[in-house]
Design a protein around this motif. Structure first.
Motif, PDB file in Angstrom:
ATOM      1  N   ALA A  13       0.952  -1.155   0.110  1.00 48.36           N
ATOM      2  CA  ALA A  13      -0.022   0.017   0.048  1.00 48.36           C
ATOM      3  C   ALA A  13       1.007   1.278   0.018  1.00 48.36           C
ATOM      4  O   ALA A  13       1.697   1.379   0.776  1.00 48.36           O
ATOM      5  CB  ALA A  13      -0.879  -0.129   1.064  1.00 48.36           C
ATOM      6  N   LEU A  22       1.796  -5.535   1.890  1.00 44.80           N
ATOM      7  CA  LEU A  22       0.515  -6.002   2.030  1.00 44.80           C
ATOM      8  C   LEU A  22       0.748  -7.589   1.927  1.00 44.80           C
ATOM      9  O   LEU A  22       0.275  -8.475   2.445  1.00 44.80           O
ATOM     10  CB  LEU A  22      -0.504  -5.586   1.302  1.00 44.80           C
ATOM     11  CG  LEU A  22      -1.011  -4.009   1.654  1.00 44.80           C
ATOM     12  CD1 LEU A  22      -2.056  -3.529   0.912  1.00 44.80           C
ATOM     13  CD2 LEU A  22      -1.347  -3.860   3.084  1.00 44.80           C
ATOM     14  N   GLU A  41      -7.939 -16.447   6.879  1.00 48.78           N
ATOM     15  CA  GLU A  41      -9.043 -15.367   7.659  1.00 48.78           C
ATOM     16  C   GLU A  41      -9.141 -14.143   6.944  1.00 48.78           C
ATOM     17  O   GLU A  41      -8.283 -13.663   5.988  1.00 48.78           O
ATOM     18  CB  GLU A  41      -8.659 -14.724   9.051  1.00 48.78           C
ATOM     19  CG  GLU A  41      -8.620 -15.832  10.134  1.00 48.78           C
ATOM     20  CD  GLU A  41      -8.069 -15.394  11.438  1.00 48.78           C
ATOM     21  OE1 GLU A  41      -8.732 -15.259  12.297  1.00 48.78           O
ATOM     22  OE2 GLU A  41      -6.732 -15.644  11.378  1.00 48.78           O
ATOM     23  N   SER A  42     -10.150 -13.332   6.999  1.00 52.03           N
ATOM     24  CA  SER A  42     -10.174 -12.065   6.428  1.00 52.03           C
ATOM     25  C   SER A  42      -8.731 -11.091   6.700  1.00 52.03           C
ATOM     26  O   SER A  42      -8.458 -10.949   7.914  1.00 52.03           O
ATOM     27  CB  SER A  42     -11.469 -11.169   6.883  1.00 52.03           C
ATOM     28  OG  SER A  42     -11.496 -10.048   6.438  1.00 52.03           O
ATOM     29  N   SER A  44      -5.956 -11.461   5.421  1.00 50.76           N
ATOM     30  CA  SER A  44      -4.655 -12.050   5.213  1.00 50.76           C
ATOM     31  C   SER A  44      -4.211 -11.986   3.704  1.00 50.76           C
ATOM     32  O   SER A  44      -3.061 -12.267   3.633  1.00 50.76           O
ATOM     33  CB  SER A  44      -4.751 -13.749   5.354  1.00 50.76           C
ATOM     34  OG  SER A  44      -6.051 -14.131   4.527  1.00 50.76           O
ATOM     35  N   THR A  47      -7.579 -11.690  -1.384  1.00 52.40           N
ATOM     36  CA  THR A  47      -8.017 -10.841  -2.611  1.00 52.40           C
ATOM     37  C   THR A  47      -7.018 -10.267  -3.408  1.00 52.40           C
ATOM     38  O   THR A  47      -7.191 -10.049  -4.738  1.00 52.40           O
ATOM     39  CB  THR A  47      -9.144 -10.064  -2.120  1.00 52.40           C
ATOM     40  OG1 THR A  47     -10.229 -10.587  -1.394  1.00 52.40           O
ATOM     41  CG2 THR A  47      -9.637  -9.138  -3.030  1.00 52.40           C
ATOM     42  N   LEU A  48      -6.147  -9.766  -2.723  1.00 50.21           N
ATOM     43  CA  LEU A  48      -4.984  -8.870  -3.450  1.00 50.21           C
ATOM     44  C   LEU A  48      -4.169  -9.873  -4.289  1.00 50.21           C
ATOM     45  O   LEU A  48      -3.756  -9.592  -5.415  1.00 50.21           O
ATOM     46  CB  LEU A  48      -3.957  -8.443  -2.231  1.00 50.21           C
ATOM     47  CG  LEU A  48      -4.735  -6.969  -1.623  1.00 50.21           C
ATOM     48  CD1 LEU A  48      -3.595  -6.630  -0.709  1.00 50.21           C
ATOM     49  CD2 LEU A  48      -5.089  -5.931  -2.639  1.00 50.21           C
ATOM     50  N   PRO A  58      -5.808  -1.905  -7.017  1.00 49.63           N
ATOM     51  CA  PRO A  58      -6.409  -0.566  -7.244  1.00 49.63           C
ATOM     52  C   PRO A  58      -5.259   0.373  -7.089  1.00 49.63           C
ATOM     53  O   PRO A  58      -5.063   1.076  -6.038  1.00 49.63           O
ATOM     54  CB  PRO A  58      -7.216  -0.167  -5.837  1.00 49.63           C
ATOM     55  CG  PRO A  58      -6.775  -1.373  -5.040  1.00 49.63           C
ATOM     56  CD  PRO A  58      -6.294  -2.478  -5.927  1.00 49.63           C
ATOM     57  N   VAL A  62      -2.464   0.839  -4.283  1.00 50.85           N
ATOM     58  CA  VAL A  62      -1.889  -0.642  -3.872  1.00 50.85           C
ATOM     59  C   VAL A  62      -1.079  -0.952  -5.095  1.00 50.85           C
ATOM     60  O   VAL A  62      -1.534  -1.001  -6.554  1.00 50.85           O
ATOM     61  CB  VAL A  62      -3.312  -1.615  -3.636  1.00 50.85           C
ATOM     62  CG1 VAL A  62      -2.518  -2.865  -3.444  1.00 50.85           C
ATOM     63  CG2 VAL A  62      -3.800  -1.258  -2.376  1.00 50.85           C
TER      64      VAL A  62
HETATM   65  N1  ADP Z   1      -7.053  -0.649  -1.119  1.00 49.87           N
HETATM   66  C1  ADP Z   1      -6.203  -0.865   0.077  1.00 49.87           C
HETATM   67  N2  ADP Z   1      -5.548  -0.112   0.648  1.00 49.87           N
HETATM   68  C2  ADP Z   1      -4.769  -0.322   1.472  1.00 49.87           C
HETATM   69  N3  ADP Z   1      -4.765  -1.318   2.471  1.00 49.87           N
HETATM   70  C3  ADP Z   1      -5.588  -2.584   1.603  1.00 49.87           C
HETATM   71  C4  ADP Z   1      -6.108  -1.975   0.475  1.00 49.87           C
HETATM   72  N4  ADP Z   1      -6.896  -3.469   0.034  1.00 49.87           N
HETATM   73  C5  ADP Z   1      -6.539  -4.181   1.041  1.00 49.87           C
HETATM   74  N5  ADP Z   1      -5.682  -3.668   1.989  1.00 49.87           N
HETATM   75  C6  ADP Z   1      -5.104  -4.406   3.240  1.00 49.87           C
HETATM   76  O1  ADP Z   1      -4.476  -5.648   2.679  1.00 49.87           O
HETATM   77  C7  ADP Z   1      -4.601  -6.753   3.492  1.00 49.87           C
HETATM   78  C8  ADP Z   1      -5.218  -7.703   2.781  1.00 49.87           C
HETATM   79  O2  ADP Z   1      -6.173  -7.510   2.079  1.00 49.87           O
HETATM   80  P1  ADP Z   1      -7.317  -8.604   1.424  1.00 49.87           P
HETATM   81  O3  ADP Z   1      -6.327  -9.282   0.346  1.00 49.87           O
HETATM   82  O4  ADP Z   1      -8.477  -7.836   1.043  1.00 49.87           O
HETATM   83  O5  ADP Z   1      -7.606  -9.871   2.486  1.00 49.87           O
HETATM   84  P2  ADP Z   1      -8.386 -11.113   2.347  1.00 49.87           P
HETATM   85  O6  ADP Z   1      -9.006 -11.124   0.912  1.00 49.87           O
HETATM   86  O7  ADP Z   1      -7.732 -11.943   2.746  1.00 49.87           O
HETATM   87  O8  ADP Z   1      -9.594 -10.602   3.291  1.00 49.87           O
HETATM   88  C9  ADP Z   1      -5.482  -6.202   4.655  1.00 49.87           C
HETATM   89  O9  ADP Z   1      -4.548  -5.941   5.654  1.00 49.87           O
HETATM   90  C10 ADP Z   1      -6.274  -4.939   4.031  1.00 49.87           C
HETATM   91  O10 ADP Z   1      -6.561  -4.126   4.999  1.00 49.87           O
END
Ligand code: ADP
Ligand code: MG
Length: 321
Positions: A13, A22, A41-42, A44, A47-48, A58, A62
């Motif tokens: 990020a 991240l 867990e959420s 982790s 999604t990224l 995004p 990121v």
């Molecule tokens: N646009 C963003 N800006 C800053 N931090 C982000 C953004 N999107 C995700 N994160 C951070 O990246 C980490 C991983 O997110 P994510 O991939 O969405 O996790 P998951 O899908 O496993 O729940 C989390 O700590 C989240 O807060």
């Protein structure tokens, strides 16, 4: 044959001068036709990881900052933007938790589906596109497809919208489908139907699947192999049977205990892992799981464990209960 290779993937990020890691070096490989679960867990980093592969991070908030993505032998990170767009929707596609985020609310569904063909199959006649669309909808069990194509997204139920998204994602027979919690927002009965659908269609087409979920239980019937993610890295990776029989990482064991079991008498308390995934900007020395781990020793506080035989842990194996 390898469809996708993720090598030491790093994502940060970025906010002005500051940057927060991240994803901290994700390694994962998917073979042709294989279904790989990505669990954790959420927060982790699941999604990224999916968005990185799709080229949909995004940006500029990121950014992909390191590592390699190789899709069907082709390095993705150095691919021109247009070539990357050509892959998306045709060779690789993604289904999201909430289909409304991927659909345009003010455009009829049929038009959105046919745009996919305009971009990737401009040589097809309108009549042929329509025929293929109706077939794609019938494949995902949408009845009355002609009428559904005229609908706006909000006129469809959640389950139907997700079926439409799956139809769209698979319409051009991609080599790789990424599913990001595709059933989490659906009713339990519909969830099972949608999972069956994804499994059936991808097996039939030989599509490789990266199936992202916070629920290990969902993967039991779906995945060939599972990678467990924690704090931006993969901490364990095993074939599904081995993972369920002998989880090696204490975090995997915790996740496993948190799966509701229908074959057991109801428990008074669900076994869940105490504590939370560390915030991305929290610096944790050593293993990022050690503050929550019953097996942690002094070594775990100092030294980050490397992946070895499918597990990144200084004390893999037997649980300390
Ligand atoms: N646009 C963003 N800006 C800053 N931090 C982000 C953004 N999107 C995700 N994160 C951070 O990246 C980490 C991983 O997110 P994510 O991939 O969405 O996790 P998951 O899908 O496993 O729940 C989390 O700590 C989240 O807060
Ligand atoms: Mg997610």
């Amino acid at each position: 044959m390898s469809i996708l290779r993720i090598n030491a993937l790093q994502v940060h990020a970025v906010d002005g001068e500051h940057s927060v890691p991240l994803l901290r070096g994700v390694d994962l490989e998917i073979e042709a036709g294989e279904t790989v679960g990505l669990a954790g867990e959420s927060g982790s980093g699941k999604t990224l990881t999916g968005l990185s592969v799709m080229g949909l991070l995004p940006q500029p908030a990121v950014q992909l900052t390191g590592g390699e993505l190789v899709f069907q032998g082709q390095p993705l990170t150095t691919l021109p933007v247009r070539a990357r767009q050509q892959l998306r929707g045709a060779s690789m596609s993604m289904v999201f938790q909430e289909p409304m985020t991927a659909l345009n609310p003010v455009q009829r569904v049929g038009l959105q589906l046919s745009e996919l063909y305009q971009i990737h199959r401009p040589e097809l006649s309108r009549a042929l596109v329509r025929r293929q669309l109706l077939q794609a909808l019938s494949d995902v069990g949408v009845s009355d497809a002609e009428r559904r194509l005229e609908a706006y997204p909000h006129e469809l139920s959640g389950g139907l919208r997700q079926r439409m998204m799956i139809a769209m994602a698979l319409a051009l027979k991609p080599a790789l489908l990424i599913c990001d919690e595709p059933t989490t927002a659906l009713d339990v009965t519909i969830q099972a139907q949608v999972l069956d659908l994804i499994r059936g269609l991808t097996r039939e087409m030989g599509t490789a699947v990266l199936f992202i979920t916070h629920d290990l239980g969902v993967l039991a019937e779906l995945a060939d192999r599972v990678a467990v993610m924690y704090g931006g890295v993969i901490v364990e990776q095993q074939p599904i049977d081995a993972l369920f029989e002998r989880p090696q990482h204490p975090y995997t064991e915790g996740l496993m205990r948190s799966i509701p079991r229908f074959d057991h008498a109801p428990r008074l308390r669900l076994d869940i892992i105490p504590g939370q995934v560390p915030q991305a900007n929290e610096s944790v020395l050593g293993c990022r799981f050690h503050p929550r781990c019953a097996r942690a020793t002094a070594r775990c506080q100092l030294e980050s464990p490397k992946m070895d035989h499918g597990v990144a842990c200084h004390h893999p194996g037997q649980a300390v209960c």
